[in-house]
Scaffold this motif. Structure first.
Motif, PDB file in Angstrom:
ATOM      1  N   ASP A   1      75.279  11.073  27.788  1.00 33.22           N
ATOM      2  CA  ASP A   1      76.358  12.053  27.917  1.00 33.22           C
ATOM      3  C   ASP A   1      77.706  11.436  27.550  1.00 33.22           C
ATOM      4  O   ASP A   1      78.524  12.064  26.868  1.00 33.22           O
TER       5      ASP A   1
ATOM      6  N   SER B   1      80.092  12.640  24.477  1.00 32.75           N
ATOM      7  CA  SER B   1      81.460  13.123  24.706  1.00 32.75           C
ATOM      8  C   SER B   1      82.486  12.288  23.925  1.00 32.75           C
ATOM      9  O   SER B   1      83.512  12.808  23.506  1.00 32.75           O
TER      10      SER B   1
ATOM     11  N   SER C   1      84.029  24.042  23.923  1.00 39.38           N
ATOM     12  CA  SER C   1      83.018  23.079  24.359  1.00 39.38           C
ATOM     13  C   SER C   1      81.837  23.803  24.986  1.00 39.38           C
ATOM     14  O   SER C   1      81.983  24.795  25.670  1.00 39.38           O
TER      15      SER C   1
END
Length: 85
Positions: A70, A74, A83
């Motif tokens: 993650d 990001s 998003s």
């Protein structure tokens, strides 16, 4: 080695041996990929997902956690107001 000739219009007939090796059918897409070694690689546009099994395996490499994945996503994702996360 299998060789094909380029026509004046930029077309190439793919040799039967390569068509069979790549399991190509009429209407299939073909990807041309320029490798980091400067060579051009030809591969089917669609690959059976089962053929991908183990392609990222590297002996001795530590598994990555979901949190690490993650974080990497990001960091690389474009910043926008749309998003999905």
């Amino acid at each position: 080695m299998t060789i094909a000739k380029l026509t004046n219009s930029g077309q190439v007939a793919i040799p039967l041996e390569i068509i069979q090796w790549l399991k190509l059918q009429p209407g299939d897409s073909i990807d041309f990929v320029i490798g980091s070694d400067g060579k051009v690689y030809l591969q089917p546009g669609k690959i059976d997902v089962r053929e991908l099994s183990g392609m990222l395996y590297e002996e001795g490499r530590k598994a990555v956690s979901l949190e690490e994945m993650d974080g990497a996503i990001s960091e690389c994702a474009p910043m926008s107001g749309n998003s999905i996360f």
